[in-house]
Design a protein around this motif. Structure first.
Motif, PDB file in Angstrom:
ATOM      1  N   THR A  13       0.824  -1.215   0.000  1.00 54.64           N
ATOM      2  CA  THR A  13       0.000   0.000   0.000  1.00 54.64           C
ATOM      3  C   THR A  13       0.856   1.262   0.000  1.00 54.64           C
ATOM      4  OG1 THR A  13      -0.236   0.009   2.414  1.00 54.64           O
ATOM      5  CG2 THR A  13      -1.953  -1.107   1.145  1.00 54.64           C
ATOM      6  N   GLU A  14       2.089   1.154   0.477  1.00 53.63           N
ATOM      7  CA  GLU A  14       2.979   2.310   0.486  1.00 53.63           C
ATOM      8  C   GLU A  14       3.631   2.557  -0.873  1.00 53.63           C
ATOM      9  OE1 GLU A  14       5.766   1.540   3.611  1.00 53.63           O
ATOM     10  OE2 GLU A  14       4.240   1.709   5.179  1.00 53.63           O
ATOM     11  N   GLU A  17       0.028   2.266  -6.433  1.00 51.32           N
ATOM     12  CA  GLU A  17      -1.104   3.188  -6.513  1.00 51.32           C
ATOM     13  C   GLU A  17      -2.435   2.486  -6.233  1.00 51.32           C
ATOM     14  OE1 GLU A  17      -3.055   6.106  -9.827  1.00 51.32           O
ATOM     15  OE2 GLU A  17      -0.883   6.098  -9.608  1.00 51.32           O
ATOM     16  N   LEU A  18      -2.577   1.257  -6.735  1.00 44.26           N
ATOM     17  CA  LEU A  18      -3.794   0.473  -6.526  1.00 44.26           C
ATOM     18  C   LEU A  18      -3.399  -0.917  -6.043  1.00 44.26           C
ATOM     19  CD1 LEU A  18      -6.892   0.082  -6.836  1.00 44.26           C
ATOM     20  CD2 LEU A  18      -6.434  -0.644  -9.179  1.00 44.26           C
ATOM     21  N   VAL A  19      -3.931  -1.305  -4.881  1.00 38.97           N
ATOM     22  CA  VAL A  19      -3.595  -2.589  -4.270  1.00 38.97           C
ATOM     23  C   VAL A  19      -4.872  -3.236  -3.757  1.00 38.97           C
ATOM     24  CG1 VAL A  19      -2.254  -3.730  -2.453  1.00 38.97           C
ATOM     25  CG2 VAL A  19      -1.372  -1.667  -3.507  1.00 38.97           C
ATOM     26  N   ALA A  20      -4.947  -4.557  -3.902  1.00 38.67           N
ATOM     27  CA  ALA A  20      -6.092  -5.300  -3.373  1.00 38.67           C
ATOM     28  C   ALA A  20      -5.578  -6.455  -2.524  1.00 38.67           C
ATOM     29  CB  ALA A  20      -6.956  -5.816  -4.505  1.00 38.67           C
ATOM     30  N   PHE A  21      -6.297  -6.738  -1.439  1.00 38.49           N
ATOM     31  CA  PHE A  21      -5.922  -7.809  -0.515  1.00 38.49           C
ATOM     32  C   PHE A  21      -7.160  -8.659  -0.272  1.00 38.49           C
ATOM     33  CE2 PHE A  21      -3.777  -8.702   3.857  1.00 38.49           C
ATOM     34  CZ  PHE A  21      -3.201  -9.848   3.351  1.00 38.49           C
ATOM     35  N   CYS A  72     -13.602 -11.263   1.657  1.00 33.70           N
ATOM     36  CA  CYS A  72     -13.517  -9.807   1.692  1.00 33.70           C
ATOM     37  C   CYS A  72     -12.331  -9.371   0.834  1.00 33.70           C
ATOM     38  CB  CYS A  72     -13.340  -9.316   3.120  1.00 33.70           C
ATOM     39  SG  CYS A  72     -13.189  -7.519   3.245  1.00 33.70           S
ATOM     40  N   LEU A  73     -12.557  -8.390  -0.002  1.00 36.85           N
ATOM     41  CA  LEU A  73     -11.494  -7.815  -0.810  1.00 36.85           C
ATOM     42  C   LEU A  73     -11.292  -6.380  -0.363  1.00 36.85           C
ATOM     43  CD1 LEU A  73      -9.585  -8.336  -3.254  1.00 36.85           C
ATOM     44  CD2 LEU A  73     -11.357  -7.303  -4.683  1.00 36.85           C
ATOM     45  N   LEU A  74     -10.133  -6.121   0.222  1.00 34.38           N
ATOM     46  CA  LEU A  74      -9.774  -4.753   0.612  1.00 34.38           C
ATOM     47  C   LEU A  74      -9.102  -4.101  -0.582  1.00 34.38           C
ATOM     48  CD1 LEU A  74      -8.124  -5.333   4.116  1.00 34.38           C
ATOM     49  CD2 LEU A  74     -10.396  -4.429   3.658  1.00 34.38           C
ATOM     50  N   ILE A  75      -9.530  -2.909  -0.916  1.00 33.61           N
ATOM     51  CA  ILE A  75      -8.954  -2.181  -2.042  1.00 33.61           C
ATOM     52  C   ILE A  75      -8.459  -0.830  -1.533  1.00 33.61           C
ATOM     53  CG2 ILE A  75      -9.382  -1.158  -4.306  1.00 33.61           C
ATOM     54  CD1 ILE A  75     -11.733  -3.153  -4.579  1.00 33.61           C
ATOM     55  N   LYS A  76      -7.198  -0.543  -1.828  1.00 34.82           N
ATOM     56  CA  LYS A  76      -6.636   0.760  -1.462  1.00 34.82           C
ATOM     57  C   LYS A  76      -6.123   1.452  -2.707  1.00 34.82           C
ATOM     58  CE  LYS A  76      -5.357   0.651   3.339  1.00 34.82           C
ATOM     59  NZ  LYS A  76      -4.359   1.108   4.285  1.00 34.82           N
ATOM     60  N   ARG A  77      -6.441   2.734  -2.798  1.00 38.13           N
ATOM     61  CA  ARG A  77      -5.938   3.576  -3.875  1.00 38.13           C
ATOM     62  C   ARG A  77      -5.090   4.676  -3.256  1.00 38.13           C
ATOM     63  NH1 ARG A  77     -10.937   2.008  -5.623  1.00 38.13           N
ATOM     64  NH2 ARG A  77     -11.029   1.241  -7.753  1.00 38.13           N
ATOM     65  N   GLY A  79      -2.813   4.608  -1.107  1.00 43.47           N
ATOM     66  CA  GLY A  79      -2.668   4.487   0.337  1.00 43.47           C
ATOM     67  C   GLY A  79      -3.928   4.714   1.141  1.00 43.47           C
ATOM     68  N   GLU A  80      -4.987   5.160   0.498  1.00 44.29           N
ATOM     69  CA  GLU A  80      -6.238   5.419   1.197  1.00 44.29           C
ATOM     70  C   GLU A  80      -7.223   4.281   0.936  1.00 44.29           C
ATOM     71  OE1 GLU A  80      -6.759   8.036   3.244  1.00 44.29           O
ATOM     72  OE2 GLU A  80      -4.690   8.607   2.838  1.00 44.29           O
TER      73      GLU A  80
END
Length: 99
Positions: A13-14, A17-21, A72-77, A79-80
């Motif tokens: 996430t750091e 730009e786009l990360v999914a977990f 559950c899919l966590l999506i961060k763009r 870092g947010e």
């Protein structure tokens, strides 16, 4: 899709730009279907950074992100936190959420 630890997630996430977990449990039937959907998504978007983890081994995430159920899919763009996805529905639906 590689198995990630909590520290792998935080590092991604750091730097991305786009990360999914993807969080799952091994005996969850719905998680098995969601895994198949995400396998197709990773084939269609190989550059996308997506990790997965058995929620039983990253319990601190359940508390930190107030995970209500699996899958559950966590999506961060950038870092947010952008979204928590519980209803995977289809490959098209997940692709839309990750675009």
């Amino acid at each position: 899709m590689n198995e990630w630890t909590n520290s792998d997630w935080k590092e991604a996430t750091e730097h991305e730009e786009l990360v999914a977990f993807y969080l799952y449990t091994p005996l969850c039937g719905t998680c098995a279907v969601a895994s198949k959907i995400l396998n197709v998504v990773t084939e269609l978007k190989p550059s996308l950074s997506i990790g997965k983890a058995n929620l039983n081994y990253v319990e601190e995430l359940a508390t930190e992100y107030q995970i209500e159920s699996v899958p559950c899919l966590l999506i961060k763009r950038k870092g947010e936190q952008a979204e928590k996805v519980y209803a995977f529905q289809s490959v098209q639906n997940i692709l839309q959420k990750l675009s």
